[in-house]
Write a protein that holds these residues in place. Structure first.
Motif, mmCIF file in Angstrom:
data_model
loop_
_atom_site.group_PDB
_atom_site.id
_atom_site.type_symbol
_atom_site.label_atom_id
_atom_site.label_comp_id
_atom_site.label_asym_id
_atom_site.label_seq_id
_atom_site.Cartn_x
_atom_site.Cartn_y
_atom_site.Cartn_z
ATOM 1 N N PRO A 1 -1.688 -4.697 -3.608
ATOM 2 C CA PRO A 1 -1.743 -3.258 -3.901
ATOM 3 C C PRO A 1 -1.422 -2.431 -2.669
ATOM 4 N N ALA A 2 -0.701 -1.376 -2.906
ATOM 5 C CA ALA A 2 -0.338 -0.499 -1.790
ATOM 6 C C ALA A 2 -1.594 0.144 -1.229
ATOM 7 N N PRO A 3 -1.649 0.234 0.075
ATOM 8 C CA PRO A 3 -2.854 0.843 0.665
ATOM 9 C C PRO A 3 -2.988 2.295 0.229
ATOM 10 N N THR A 4 -4.211 2.640 -0.081
ATOM 11 C CA THR A 4 -4.483 4.023 -0.487
ATOM 12 C C THR A 4 -4.364 4.941 0.715
ATOM 13 N N PRO A 5 -3.488 5.901 0.592
ATOM 14 C CA PRO A 5 -3.332 6.792 1.763
ATOM 15 C C PRO A 5 -4.635 7.533 2.059
ATOM 16 N N ALA A 6 -4.886 7.648 3.313
ATOM 17 C CA ALA A 6 -6.116 8.335 3.724
ATOM 18 C C ALA A 6 -6.056 9.804 3.292
ATOM 19 N N LYS A 7 -7.161 10.223 2.750
ATOM 20 C CA LYS A 7 -7.231 11.611 2.295
ATOM 21 C C LYS A 7 -7.183 12.546 3.490
ATOM 22 N N PRO A 8 -6.183 13.392 3.488
ATOM 23 C CA PRO A 8 -6.091 14.281 4.664
ATOM 24 C C PRO A 8 -7.306 15.206 4.752
ATOM 25 N N LYS A 9 -7.749 15.296 5.921
ATOM 26 C CA LYS A 9 -8.909 16.163 6.114
ATOM 27 C C LYS A 9 -8.474 17.619 5.951
ATOM 28 N N PRO A 10 -9.229 18.354 5.179
ATOM 29 C CA PRO A 10 -8.847 19.770 5.000
ATOM 30 C C PRO A 10 -8.992 20.545 6.299
ATOM 31 N N LYS A 11 -8.053 21.450 6.432
ATOM 32 C CA LYS A 11 -8.133 22.270 7.633
ATOM 33 C C LYS A 11 -9.298 23.242 7.494
ATOM 34 N N PRO A 12 -10.132 23.232 8.464
ATOM 35 C CA PRO A 12 -11.273 24.149 8.371
ATOM 36 C C PRO A 12 -10.825 25.595 8.428
ATOM 37 N N ALA A 13 -11.581 26.400 7.710
ATOM 38 C CA ALA A 13 -11.266 27.832 7.740
ATOM 39 C C ALA A 13 -11.588 28.392 9.111
ATOM 40 N N THR A 14 -10.708 29.216 9.583
ATOM 41 C CA THR A 14 -10.884 29.769 10.930
ATOM 42 C C THR A 14 -11.067 31.267 10.922
#
Length: 221
Positions: free
Chosen positions: A154-167
């Protein structure tokens, strides 16, 4: 005296007539079963009563060994000899499914109950050689049985991109100040949507304005 002699002569003549008549009746007549002297008897008379036609060897090439032997046993009583069609190949003990490549005697040959019969066989899935006793090295190799299909990893599950914190700074007039390291979340809903909740004191995005019960953990409820 003359009268007695006449009677005797008449008796002798009568006996001769009877004798000649009996001989004529005993002579073969034209058209009788015996026929005229020197003529051949009818063909039906020359054939022996109950004579049967000679047995012939059946054609069994291309058949399975079990079916071929059953046909052969109908005309011969001797055991059927089974041998490999390739040199050095011995048929299995149970060779009923092996195929007949060659037969001896040939099909149509007259046989008797004591005729020896030999069948040359090949294993199921093997082609017959061009001649009986051919080297086993010339036997076509049976195709390899397909193994279990290779299951791709199985293809590796791409890492969930961390959401950019609100600034952005507070826009609701709150006085709680910006979070640690300049990360700011307008509300706990925003922090949860960004995957940052709950936040402990000292972590990015934590601010007292989101920590309602002031236990050091923001957006935990």
């Amino acid at each position: 005296m003359f009268q007695r002699r006449g009677v005797a002569v008449v008796g002798v003549v009568g006996a001769v007539v009877l004798l000649l008549g009996g001989c004529e009746d005993g002579a073969p007549k034209k058209g009788a079963a015996g026929g005229k002297p020197g003529t051949a008897p009818p063909a039906s008379a020359s054939a022996s009563a109950g004579a049967s036609a000679p047995s012939v060897m059946p054609a069994v090439v291309g058949q399975k060994s079990a079916a071929a032997e059953a046909l052969v046993r109908q005309v011969v009583s001797t055991p059927v000899e089974a041998r490999g069609a390739y040199a050095g190949v011995t048929p299995a003990k149970d060779h009923s499914e092996w195929e007949v490549c060659f037969q001896t005697p040939a099909a149509g040959t007259a046989v008797t109950a004591g005729t020896a019969v030999e069948l040359s066989l090949v294993a199921p899935g093997t082609s017959c050689p061009d001649r009986a006793g051919a080297p086993a090295s010339t036997a076509p190799k049976s195709p390899k049985s397909p193994g279990s299909p290779t299951v791709p990893a199985p293809a590796p599950t791409p890492a969930k991109p961390k959401p950019k914190p609100a600034t952005e700074g507070p826009t609701d007039g709150s006085t709680g100040g910006s979070g640690a390291e300049g990360v700011y979340y307008k509300s706990c809903d925003a922090a949860r949507a960004a995957g940052a909740a709950p936040m402990r004191r000292g972590q990015p995005g934590y601010r007292e304005g989101l920590d309602r019960d002031k236990d050091g953990i923001a957006c935990d409820k």
